[in-house]
Scaffold this active site. Structure first.
Site, PDB file in Angstrom:
ATOM      1  N   CYS A 174       0.822  -1.231   0.000  1.00 20.01           N
ATOM      2  CA  CYS A 174       0.000   0.000   0.000  1.00 20.01           C
ATOM      3  C   CYS A 174       0.847   1.268   0.000  1.00 20.01           C
ATOM      4  CB  CYS A 174      -0.916   0.015   1.207  1.00 20.01           C
ATOM      5  SG  CYS A 174      -1.915  -1.465   1.310  1.00 20.01           S
ATOM      6  N   HIS A 200      -3.720   6.840   2.232  1.00 21.15           N
ATOM      7  CA  HIS A 200      -4.073   5.524   1.713  1.00 21.15           C
ATOM      8  C   HIS A 200      -5.466   5.143   2.209  1.00 21.15           C
ATOM      9  CE1 HIS A 200      -4.231   1.447   0.653  1.00 21.15           C
ATOM     10  NE2 HIS A 200      -3.989   0.966   1.869  1.00 21.15           N
ATOM     11  N   ASN A 217     -10.138  -0.800  -0.694  1.00 22.12           N
ATOM     12  CA  ASN A 217      -8.684  -0.684  -0.555  1.00 22.12           C
ATOM     13  C   ASN A 217      -8.034  -1.188  -1.845  1.00 22.12           C
ATOM     14  OD1 ASN A 217      -5.987  -1.011   0.049  1.00 22.12           O
ATOM     15  ND2 ASN A 217      -6.337  -1.897   2.072  1.00 22.12           N
TER      16      ASN A 217
END
Ligand code: UT7
Length: 330
Positions: A116, A257, A287
């Protein structure tokens, strides 16, 4: 304003596949609810590739849009960095396949694997290579097909992940007032087994056993990751603002994020930032790991929420564990 990395983001682009998975899809076969998913994560829908789509097809579209937005010609790009945890195939690098697809003949190409945090890692690396003068125009792309490594029988993780791609074109700054005010990269490898995929690598090569035991899917110690993500993201903000001698009021936008709405909200509350200064698209895309910041940045620029001269915080935390921060004067 102390510019430490004199580079600019000249263009942005993004892409998400058409196919949408709603929360209702999961309630049709798992013990879960729309209310639980929305309340615990902030996610309403996520995107999924269809037949014929892959990391490279999505990345190519995002990159074409970023190149067009930058005003560069594809032949001006001399380095391509692809940030992904879901590569097109193990060999060669996704960046090489994408380089060929985009026709960036002669451009150097390599992948960054920092989950990520990958996209921010990629931008920091690009910034350093531009500052030394080794490259002139760097294309950084974060692209993921997380749905290919998601275990749809595991209710704790399958609701979280989606597919997408985001890209930027970066060049040396033409203006001494514009650039990165702060970049920080970090990792704690003692926590590698907080988010991991046990099978398919060299420790546990692909085999019938791997498939039977579902080792080819991503696993996560969700609550443990949540706790360290909240604590770490808050200290990352403090470190960045202190180093830049800025207050939260100086920020035009915070792009974090998109892993959990509650994590984003905890940082926003700590900074006392109004909601309009914090980018949130987790409700639509879930996500998307390394694609997340690029997608959100492109949306923010295209909607006019990020403009030239704005001070923007970009920050990510993820598997590894890894973390990365940039404060940019755009
Ligand atoms: O992108 C990389 C970084 N990733 C992150 O930052 C993700 C961090 N973690 C999270 O976002 C959260 O931990 C999750 C969203 C994954 C989970 O939320 P949580 O509030 O931490 O839930 P939990 O794992 O502590 O589980 C609470 C309960 C459990 O039941 P019991 O043991 O209390 O009876 C779970 O079994 O919720 C249960 N549960 C679910 N219930 C309904 C877990 N998944 C589900 C589900 N639907 N989908």
């Amino acid at each position: 304003m102390n510019i430490v990395t004199p580079v600019v983001i000249r263009g942005t682009g993004s892409f998400v596949p058409e196919q949408t998975i709603t929360n209702d899809h999961f309630t049709s076969y798992l013990d879960t609810s729309d209310e639980w998913i929305l309340q615990r994560t902030g996610i309403k829908t996520r995107r999924k590739v269809s037949e014929g789509e892959s990391t490279v097809t999505m990345a190519a579209e995002a990159c074409r849009r970023a190149i067009a937005d930058s005003g560069c010609d594809p032949s001006d790009i001399d380095l391509l960095i692809v940030c992904t945890a879901t590569p097109e195939m193990p060999i060669p690098s996704t960046s090489c396949i994408l380089q060929g697809e985009l026709g960036l003949a002669g451009a150097a190409a390599f992948d960054v694997s920092a989950a990520c945090s990958g996209f921010v890692y990629g931008m920091v690396i690009a910034g350093q290579l531009l500052t030394t003068g080794l490259y002139k125009n760097v294309l950084v792309c974060g692209a993921e097909v997380l749905t290919s490594v998601t275990d749809y029988e595991d209710r704790a993780t399958c609701i979280l992940f989606g597919d997408g791609a985001g890209a930027v074109v970066m060049s040396k700054s033409p203006d001494p007032e514009r650039g990165f005010l702060y970049n920080d990269l970090g990792a704690d490898g003692t926590k590698w087994d907080y988010i991991w995929m046990p099978g398919g690598g060299t420790r546990e090569p692909i085999s019938q056993k791997v498939v039977d035991e579902r080792l080819h899917f991503m696993r996560m110690r969700g609550r443990d990751v949540y706790k360290i993500a909240v604590t770490k993201m808050q200290s990352m903000v403090d470190d960045a603002l202190t180093a830049c001698n800025l207050t939260p009021d100086d920020l035009s936008m915070a792009i974090m994020h998109q892993s959990n709405r509650r994590i984003i909200e905890s940082v926003r509350t700590r900074l006392k930032l109004p909601p309009e200064k914090v980018s949130v698209n987790i409700d639509k895309y879930g996500n998307t790991s390394a694609a997340s910041i690029g997608l959100a940045l492109d949306e923010a620029r295209r909607s006019g929420r990020v403009k030239e001269g704005d001070i923007v915080l970009m920050m990510a935390f993820g598997a590894g564990v890894t973390w990365a921060t940039i404060v940019a004067r755009m």
